[in-house]
Scaffold this motif. Structure first.
Motif, PDB file in Angstrom:
ATOM      1  N   GLU A   1      38.025  39.234  37.979  1.00  0.00           N
ATOM      2  CA  GLU A   1      39.484  39.163  37.887  1.00  0.00           C
ATOM      3  C   GLU A   1      40.048  40.559  37.628  1.00  0.00           C
ATOM      4  OE1 GLU A   1      40.650  35.399  35.473  1.00  0.00           O
ATOM      5  OE2 GLU A   1      38.621  35.966  34.836  1.00  0.00           O
ATOM      6  N   VAL A   2      41.101  40.887  38.348  1.00  0.00           N
ATOM      7  CA  VAL A   2      41.761  42.183  38.204  1.00  0.00           C
ATOM      8  C   VAL A   2      43.215  41.933  37.821  1.00  0.00           C
ATOM      9  CG1 VAL A   2      42.349  44.355  39.324  1.00  0.00           C
ATOM     10  CG2 VAL A   2      40.228  43.166  39.947  1.00  0.00           C
ATOM     11  N   ASP A   3      43.597  42.370  36.639  1.00  0.00           N
ATOM     12  CA  ASP A   3      44.941  42.118  36.102  1.00  0.00           C
ATOM     13  C   ASP A   3      45.294  40.629  36.175  1.00  0.00           C
ATOM     14  OD1 ASP A   3      45.246  44.763  35.501  1.00  0.00           O
ATOM     15  OD2 ASP A   3      46.519  45.240  37.218  1.00  0.00           O
ATOM     16  N   GLY A   4      44.305  39.780  35.867  1.00  0.00           N
ATOM     17  CA  GLY A   4      44.532  38.335  35.818  1.00  0.00           C
ATOM     18  C   GLY A   4      44.419  37.620  37.141  1.00  0.00           C
ATOM     19  N   GLU A   5      44.307  38.339  38.253  1.00  0.00           N
ATOM     20  CA  GLU A   5      44.179  37.731  39.577  1.00  0.00           C
ATOM     21  C   GLU A   5      42.705  37.692  39.977  1.00  0.00           C
ATOM     22  OE1 GLU A   5      46.628  36.399  41.351  1.00  0.00           O
ATOM     23  OE2 GLU A   5      48.136  36.924  39.839  1.00  0.00           O
ATOM     24  N   THR A   6      42.249  36.542  40.468  1.00  0.00           N
ATOM     25  CA  THR A   6      40.842  36.389  40.847  1.00  0.00           C
ATOM     26  C   THR A   6      40.578  37.065  42.186  1.00  0.00           C
ATOM     27  OG1 THR A   6      40.688  34.287  39.651  1.00  0.00           O
ATOM     28  CG2 THR A   6      38.989  34.737  41.316  1.00  0.00           C
ATOM     29  N   LEU A   7      39.654  38.024  42.157  1.00  0.00           N
ATOM     30  CA  LEU A   7      39.257  38.725  43.379  1.00  0.00           C
ATOM     31  C   LEU A   7      38.128  37.986  44.081  1.00  0.00           C
ATOM     32  CD1 LEU A   7      39.590  41.222  45.197  1.00  0.00           C
ATOM     33  CD2 LEU A   7      37.984  42.424  43.691  1.00  0.00           C
ATOM     34  N   VAL A   8      37.190  37.471  43.316  1.00  0.00           N
ATOM     35  CA  VAL A   8      36.101  36.651  43.853  1.00  0.00           C
ATOM     36  C   VAL A   8      35.722  35.644  42.782  1.00  0.00           C
ATOM     37  CG1 VAL A   8      34.258  38.180  43.050  1.00  0.00           C
ATOM     38  CG2 VAL A   8      33.855  36.713  45.025  1.00  0.00           C
ATOM     39  N   ASP A   9      35.333  34.414  43.228  1.00  0.00           N
ATOM     40  CA  ASP A   9      35.021  33.363  42.268  1.00  0.00           C
ATOM     41  C   ASP A   9      33.549  32.990  42.350  1.00  0.00           C
ATOM     42  OD1 ASP A   9      35.499  31.538  40.239  1.00  0.00           O
ATOM     43  OD2 ASP A   9      37.369  30.839  41.138  1.00  0.00           O
ATOM     44  N   LEU A  10      33.159  32.044  41.493  1.00  0.00           N
ATOM     45  CA  LEU A  10      31.754  31.702  41.349  1.00  0.00           C
ATOM     46  C   LEU A  10      31.146  31.083  42.599  1.00  0.00           C
ATOM     47  CD1 LEU A  10      31.956  30.176  37.758  1.00  0.00           C
ATOM     48  CD2 LEU A  10      31.146  32.446  38.375  1.00  0.00           C
ATOM     49  N   ASP A  11      31.970  30.576  43.502  1.00  0.00           N
ATOM     50  CA  ASP A  11      31.432  29.932  44.714  1.00  0.00           C
ATOM     51  C   ASP A  11      31.016  30.942  45.771  1.00  0.00           C
ATOM     52  OD1 ASP A  11      33.957  30.809  45.255  1.00  0.00           O
ATOM     53  OD2 ASP A  11      34.627  28.983  46.264  1.00  0.00           O
ATOM     54  N   GLN A  12      31.267  32.238  45.553  1.00  0.00           N
ATOM     55  CA  GLN A  12      30.926  33.277  46.532  1.00  0.00           C
ATOM     56  C   GLN A  12      29.880  34.222  45.949  1.00  0.00           C
ATOM     57  OE1 GLN A  12      32.013  34.380  49.965  1.00  0.00           O
ATOM     58  NE2 GLN A  12      30.050  35.288  49.350  1.00  0.00           N
ATOM     59  N   PRO A  13      28.612  34.118  46.377  1.00  0.00           N
ATOM     60  CA  PRO A  13      27.594  35.048  45.871  1.00  0.00           C
ATOM     61  C   PRO A  13      27.954  36.489  46.234  1.00  0.00           C
ATOM     62  CG  PRO A  13      26.592  33.226  47.092  1.00  0.00           C
ATOM     63  CD  PRO A  13      28.059  33.171  47.354  1.00  0.00           C
ATOM     64  N   VAL A  14      27.667  37.395  45.325  1.00  0.00           N
ATOM     65  CA  VAL A  14      27.978  38.803  45.569  1.00  0.00           C
ATOM     66  C   VAL A  14      26.714  39.643  45.409  1.00  0.00           C
ATOM     67  CG1 VAL A  14      30.360  38.530  44.826  1.00  0.00           C
ATOM     68  CG2 VAL A  14      28.638  39.267  43.173  1.00  0.00           C
TER      69      VAL A  14
END
Length: 296
Positions: A203-216
């Motif tokens: 999360e960047v400034d409260g906005e989700t950039l990537v969530d748990l459903d997307q492996p990184v």
């Protein structure tokens, strides 16, 4: 970035020589002491360990602190000054000596001993951003998740204490191990498990950039402009290479499965969540007049 001229003639220096620097490159330490002593009044401290290092900084009085050592010594000094909430009124100087010098170089400090010592005497103070995490840890340059990549067979991973110059005995031991391992049989060092994809929420400034459903595959964060960090997330690619996800902000939170991260030269964790906040101009470093940080 703001730069304030410093006067070597009106200041007294507290020169703290990191013990690792003394052991790994005594000649460079001697040169640094000679140059600094010829250009300014100074008090020399030769601590034997982290506790004495911390006491020397705490008892500096009005003297300007100069660290003679590698990136780890610089990070330790900034962390100590931050812990005592003294960064705002203290301009730190460093003469890089040792094996790990990439951070100092990226901040605009010369890695040559004479040039760095002269910058301490004649340079300017540059105020720099600092990332502070929710455990009061500091990041001067960049952080990365996961912290390390697997090293080629027969080598030591980057960032481990033995993976720096000044340890010729390590190379001798590695050569001996290679001669003792039968041909065709992998060594334990070569068989180190490769880190797999992570499932993390960024999360960047409260906005989700990537969530748990997307492996990184990797997450990297670094301050780029006044009070702002650049965040790059590389998703796991399926077929064609996936484009990185990019964002900028002042607060970055990473959470999910237990993960380790590398902040500058230090590997920390595992943790389930960590938040970093960029503080604009939080610390000052003396650099040569007119120099710019690498990548600026």
């Amino acid at each position: 970035m703001a730069e304030v001229a410093t006067s070597a003639t009106s200041e007294q220096l507290l020169v703290v020589v990191d013990p690792v620097a003394r052991r790994s490159d005594g000649e460079s330490v001697r040169i640094a002491k000679d140059v600094l002593g010829a250009g300014a009044g100074m008090k020399l401290c030769l601590p034997d360990g982290p506790e004495e290092f911390a006491r020397a900084l705490a008892r500096r009085g009005s003297r300007r602190p100069v660290v003679v050592g590698d990136d780890r010594a610089l990070i330790r000094a900034v962390a100590l000054l931050h812990r005592h909430r003294e960064l705002a009124g203290c301009a730190l100087s460093v003469v890089p000596v040792g094996g790990a010098l990439s951070l100092a170089r990226s901040l605009g400090v010369p890695t040559g001993t004479v040039a760095a010592a002269r910058a301490v005497l004649d340079g300017v103070e540059r105020r720099m951003d600092l990332m502070i995490d929710d455990s009061d840890g500091v990041v001067l340059g960049a952080l990365r998740i996961p912290p390390l990549r697997p090293a080629p067979a027969g080598t030591v991973p980057e960032g481990t204490p033995d993976a720096v110059p000044g340890h010729p005995w390590l190379r001798t031991c590695q050569s001996l191990v290679r001669t003792l391992v039968p041909a065709g049989r992998p060594s334990r060092l070569a068989a180190a498990p490769e880190p797999g994809p992570s499932r993390l929420r960024v999360e960047v400034d409260g906005e989700t950039l990537v969530d748990l459903d997307q492996p990184v595959e990797a997450v990297s964060v670094a301050p780029v402009t006044a009070g702002v960090a650049s965040v790059e997330v590389r998703p796991v690619s399926v077929g064609a290479e996936a484009s990185p996800l990019l964002a900028r902000g002042r607060t970055v939170t990473v959470s999910g499965a237990h993960f380790r991260y590398r902040a500058d030269t230090v590997v920390s964790g595992p943790v389930r969540t960590r938040t970093w906040v960029v503080r604009e101009g939080a610390w000052g470093l003396t650099v040569p007049a007119g120099s710019e940080p690498a990548g600026s």
